[in-house]
Design a protein around this motif. Structure first.
Motif, PDB file in Angstrom:
ATOM      1  N   LEU A 114       0.837  -1.198   0.000  1.00 14.44           N
ATOM      2  CA  LEU A 114       0.000   0.000   0.000  1.00 14.44           C
ATOM      3  C   LEU A 114       0.872   1.249   0.000  1.00 14.44           C
ATOM      4  CD1 LEU A 114      -2.723   1.439   0.232  1.00 14.44           C
ATOM      5  CD2 LEU A 114      -2.600   1.102   2.716  1.00 14.44           C
ATOM      6  N   ASP A 115       1.963   1.235   0.752  1.00 11.08           N
ATOM      7  CA  ASP A 115       2.861   2.394   0.784  1.00 11.08           C
ATOM      8  C   ASP A 115       3.403   2.702  -0.609  1.00 11.08           C
ATOM      9  OD1 ASP A 115       2.540   2.825   3.477  1.00 11.08           O
ATOM     10  OD2 ASP A 115       4.357   1.758   4.072  1.00 11.08           O
ATOM     11  N   GLN A 116       3.765   1.658  -1.357  1.00  9.98           N
ATOM     12  CA  GLN A 116       4.270   1.883  -2.711  1.00  9.98           C
ATOM     13  C   GLN A 116       3.182   2.443  -3.616  1.00  9.98           C
ATOM     14  OE1 GLN A 116       6.206  -1.539  -4.382  1.00  9.98           O
ATOM     15  NE2 GLN A 116       7.787  -1.618  -2.794  1.00  9.98           N
ATOM     16  N   ALA A 117       1.961   1.958  -3.456  1.00 12.74           N
ATOM     17  CA  ALA A 117       0.852   2.474  -4.263  1.00 12.74           C
ATOM     18  C   ALA A 117       0.638   3.958  -3.990  1.00 12.74           C
ATOM     19  CB  ALA A 117      -0.423   1.686  -3.967  1.00 12.74           C
ATOM     20  N   LEU A 118       0.679   4.346  -2.721  1.00 11.83           N
ATOM     21  CA  LEU A 118       0.505   5.754  -2.370  1.00 11.83           C
ATOM     22  C   LEU A 118       1.667   6.595  -2.888  1.00 11.83           C
ATOM     23  CD1 LEU A 118      -0.816   5.226   1.254  1.00 11.83           C
ATOM     24  CD2 LEU A 118      -2.130   6.077  -0.699  1.00 11.83           C
ATOM     25  N   ALA A 119       2.870   6.016  -2.873  1.00 10.92           N
ATOM     26  CA  ALA A 119       4.031   6.744  -3.392  1.00 10.92           C
ATOM     27  C   ALA A 119       3.881   7.007  -4.883  1.00 10.92           C
ATOM     28  CB  ALA A 119       5.307   5.956  -3.113  1.00 10.92           C
ATOM     29  N   VAL A 120       3.369   6.023  -5.623  1.00 13.50           N
ATOM     30  CA  VAL A 120       3.134   6.226  -7.058  1.00 13.50           C
ATOM     31  C   VAL A 120       2.102   7.331  -7.265  1.00 13.50           C
ATOM     32  CG1 VAL A 120       2.212   5.191  -9.168  1.00 13.50           C
ATOM     33  CG2 VAL A 120       3.767   3.876  -7.714  1.00 13.50           C
ATOM     34  N   LEU A 121       1.055   7.328  -6.451  1.00 12.63           N
ATOM     35  CA  LEU A 121       0.002   8.333  -6.611  1.00 12.63           C
ATOM     36  C   LEU A 121       0.504   9.744  -6.312  1.00 12.63           C
ATOM     37  CD1 LEU A 121      -3.049   6.398  -5.118  1.00 12.63           C
ATOM     38  CD2 LEU A 121      -2.566   6.874  -7.524  1.00 12.63           C
ATOM     39  N   THR A 122       1.525   9.870  -5.468  1.00 15.23           N
ATOM     40  CA  THR A 122       2.075  11.207  -5.221  1.00 15.23           C
ATOM     41  C   THR A 122       2.735  11.766  -6.476  1.00 15.23           C
ATOM     42  OG1 THR A 122       4.213  10.356  -4.426  1.00 15.23           O
ATOM     43  CG2 THR A 122       2.489  10.710  -2.780  1.00 15.23           C
ATOM     44  N   THR A 123       3.149  10.904  -7.390  1.00 12.07           N
ATOM     45  CA  THR A 123       3.788  11.382  -8.620  1.00 12.07           C
ATOM     46  C   THR A 123       2.780  12.014  -9.570  1.00 12.07           C
ATOM     47  OG1 THR A 123       3.570   9.294  -9.864  1.00 12.07           O
ATOM     48  CG2 THR A 123       5.495   9.537  -8.427  1.00 12.07           C
ATOM     49  N   VAL A 124       1.481  11.795  -9.319  1.00 12.30           N
ATOM     50  CA  VAL A 124       0.447  12.413 -10.156  1.00 12.30           C
ATOM     51  C   VAL A 124      -0.346  13.443  -9.364  1.00 12.30           C
ATOM     52  CG1 VAL A 124       0.263  10.450 -11.707  1.00 12.30           C
ATOM     53  CG2 VAL A 124      -1.196  10.531  -9.671  1.00 12.30           C
ATOM     54  N   GLY A 125       0.215  13.845  -8.216  1.00 19.44           N
ATOM     55  CA  GLY A 125      -0.422  14.900  -7.431  1.00 19.44           C
ATOM     56  C   GLY A 125      -1.385  14.418  -6.385  1.00 19.44           C
ATOM     57  N   GLY A 126      -1.409  13.116  -6.103  1.00 20.12           N
ATOM     58  CA  GLY A 126      -2.310  12.580  -5.078  1.00 20.12           C
ATOM     59  C   GLY A 126      -1.515  11.946  -3.962  1.00 20.12           C
ATOM     60  N   GLY A 127      -2.038  10.833  -3.432  1.00 20.81           N
ATOM     61  CA  GLY A 127      -1.316  10.084  -2.413  1.00 20.81           C
ATOM     62  C   GLY A 127      -1.392  10.666  -1.023  1.00 20.81           C
ATOM     63  N   ASN A 128      -2.368  11.543  -0.739  1.00 21.64           N
ATOM     64  CA  ASN A 128      -2.492  12.146   0.582  1.00 21.64           C
ATOM     65  C   ASN A 128      -2.790  11.083   1.631  1.00 21.64           C
ATOM     66  OD1 ASN A 128      -2.920  13.772   2.766  1.00 21.64           O
ATOM     67  ND2 ASN A 128      -4.951  14.457   2.129  1.00 21.64           N
ATOM     68  N   LEU A 129      -1.971  11.028   2.685  1.00 22.39           N
ATOM     69  CA  LEU A 129      -2.186  10.029   3.728  1.00 22.39           C
ATOM     70  C   LEU A 129      -2.436  10.660   5.087  1.00 22.39           C
ATOM     71  CD1 LEU A 129      -0.030   6.777   3.892  1.00 22.39           C
ATOM     72  CD2 LEU A 129      -2.483   7.086   4.010  1.00 22.39           C
ATOM     73  N   VAL A 130      -2.819  11.923   5.130  1.00 23.82           N
ATOM     74  CA  VAL A 130      -3.065  12.584   6.408  1.00 23.82           C
ATOM     75  C   VAL A 130      -4.512  12.355   6.801  1.00 23.82           C
ATOM     76  CG1 VAL A 130      -3.010  14.750   7.683  1.00 23.82           C
ATOM     77  CG2 VAL A 130      -1.339  14.321   5.870  1.00 23.82           C
ATOM     78  N   LEU A 131      -4.745  11.392   7.704  1.00 23.82           N
ATOM     79  CA  LEU A 131      -6.104  11.078   8.120  1.00 23.82           C
ATOM     80  C   LEU A 131      -6.605  12.112   9.121  1.00 23.82           C
ATOM     81  CD1 LEU A 131      -5.853   7.224   8.642  1.00 23.82           C
ATOM     82  CD2 LEU A 131      -6.892   8.429   6.732  1.00 23.82           C
ATOM     83  N   PRO A 132      -7.879  12.476   9.052  1.00 23.94           N
ATOM     84  CA  PRO A 132      -8.439  13.418  10.024  1.00 23.94           C
ATOM     85  C   PRO A 132      -8.603  12.742  11.374  1.00 23.94           C
ATOM     86  CG  PRO A 132     -10.159  12.559   8.594  1.00 23.94           C
ATOM     87  CD  PRO A 132      -8.857  12.044   8.051  1.00 23.94           C
ATOM     88  N   PRO A 133      -8.775  13.524  12.455  1.00 22.23           N
ATOM     89  CA  PRO A 133      -9.016  12.925  13.772  1.00 22.23           C
ATOM     90  C   PRO A 133     -10.224  12.003  13.743  1.00 22.23           C
ATOM     91  CG  PRO A 133      -8.591  15.271  13.963  1.00 22.23           C
ATOM     92  CD  PRO A 133      -8.742  14.977  12.495  1.00 22.23           C
ATOM     93  N   VAL A 134     -10.211  10.978  14.604  1.00 22.57           N
ATOM     94  CA  VAL A 134     -11.276   9.978  14.601  1.00 22.57           C
ATOM     95  C   VAL A 134     -12.647  10.614  14.733  1.00 22.57           C
ATOM     96  CG1 VAL A 134     -12.260   8.044  15.889  1.00 22.57           C
ATOM     97  CG2 VAL A 134      -9.801   8.135  15.468  1.00 22.57           C
ATOM     98  N   GLY A 135     -12.780  11.603  15.597  1.00 22.50           N
ATOM     99  CA  GLY A 135     -14.082  12.209  15.839  1.00 22.50           C
ATOM    100  C   GLY A 135     -14.653  12.956  14.658  1.00 22.50           C
TER     101      GLY A 135
END
Length: 217
Positions: free
Chosen positions: A190-211
Motif C-alpha cells: 500500500l505504501d508503494q501504491a501511495l508513493a506512485v500516486l504522489t507522482t500524479v499529485g495525489g497520495g495524501n495520507l493525512v487522516l483526520p481525527p477519529v471524531g
C-alpha cells in the motif's frame, strides 16, 4: 474443497493450516500469496491442526504434502483447491464502512477498495484528479498480492480510458504486454501504491481525527 482438486483426500473442511514450507501462517492471505507465487506441480508441505477436534469430520494434527495444480484462468500459477478464511479474526473500527462491490467477487479488488476508502477519508484527491484503476489482493500488513486475469483487467482499464493502473509487481511483465499507451506501475505494498500516486499529485495520507471522520458508503 474442490472435487477432484489437489487437496482432496489430504485436507478436510475445518482443517487449520499453521505452517507452509516451514513458514508460519496466521492469515488466510499469507497462504493465498504462497500458493499464487508457486508453480503448478510444486509441493507445499503443511502442518495442519483440527479447528474443532470434536467434529465427526475432524482429523488429528498432522503434516501433509500437496502437489499444486494449475489455475483455470492462469496455468502458470499454483492451485490448492480450497477456500480459506482466517480463524478468530475480528476488528473494531472507529468508523462504519460499507462497500457496494456490485458483481465484483474474490480478493483481487483489495487494493482498489483500500485506496477508495482512503480517498473518502482524506482531504483532496488521492489520485490527483486522474482516472486510476488498481488490482491486487490486500493483506493485513499492507502487502499487495498477486491476482488472476491480468490480461482482462488491463484491457478493461484501457476501454474505460484509465490514465494510470496499479498492479502487483508479480504481474507487471504480463500486464505491460497489453498496456498500449496505458501507464502501468508495479507495487508490492500500500505504501508503494501511495508513493506512485504522489507522482500524479495525489497520495495524501493525512487522516483526520477519529471524531471528525465521516461514514464511507
Amino acid at each position: 474443497m474442490v472435487d477432484g482438486g489437489p487437496s482432496e483426500g489430504l485436507l478436510v473442511s475445518g482443517d487449520v493450516i499453521t505452517v507452509v514450507n516451514g513458514q508460519p501462517v496466521s492469515f488466510s492471505q499469507q497462504l493465498i500469496n504462497i500458493v499464487s507465487s508457486s508453480t503448478p506441480g510444486s509441493t507445499l508441505s503443511m502442518h495442519v491442526e483440527p479447528f474443532d477436534s470434536s467434529l465427526a469430520t475432524a482429523r488429528p494434527t498432522r503434516d501433509v504434502q500437496v502437489v499444486l495444480g494449475a489455475r483455470d484462468n492462469d496455468s502458470s500459477k499454483g492451485f490448492l483447491g480450497v477456500s480459506t478464511f482466517t480463524r478468530d479474526l475480528s476488528f473494531r473500527f472507529p468508523v462504519q464502512i460499507s462497500i457496494d462491490s456490485g458483481q465484483v467477487g474474490g480478493p483481487s479488488a483489495g487494493l482498489a477498495f483500500t485506496l477508495g476508502i482512503l480517498d473518502v477519508m482524506t482531504q483532496g484527491s488521492l489520485t490527483g484528479g486522474l482516472s486510476v484503476s488498481a488490482t491486487g489482493t490486500m493483506a493485513l500488513d499492507g502487502t499487495v498480492g498477486p491476482i488472476g486475469g491480468i490480461h482482462q483487467k488491463v484491457m478493461a482499464s484501457r476501454r474505460a480510458g484509465v490514465d494510470l493502473m496499479l498492479v502487483p509487481s508479480s504481474e507487471i511483465d504480463e500486464a505491460r504486454k497489453y498496456a498500449g499507451t496505458l501507464r502501468i506501475e508495479p507495487v508490492d505494498s500500500l505504501d508503494q501504491a501511495l508513493a506512485v500516486l504522489t507522482t500524479v499529485g495525489g497520495g495524501n495520507l493525512v487522516l483526520p481525527p477519529v471524531g471528525t471522520m465521516a461514514n464511507a458508503n
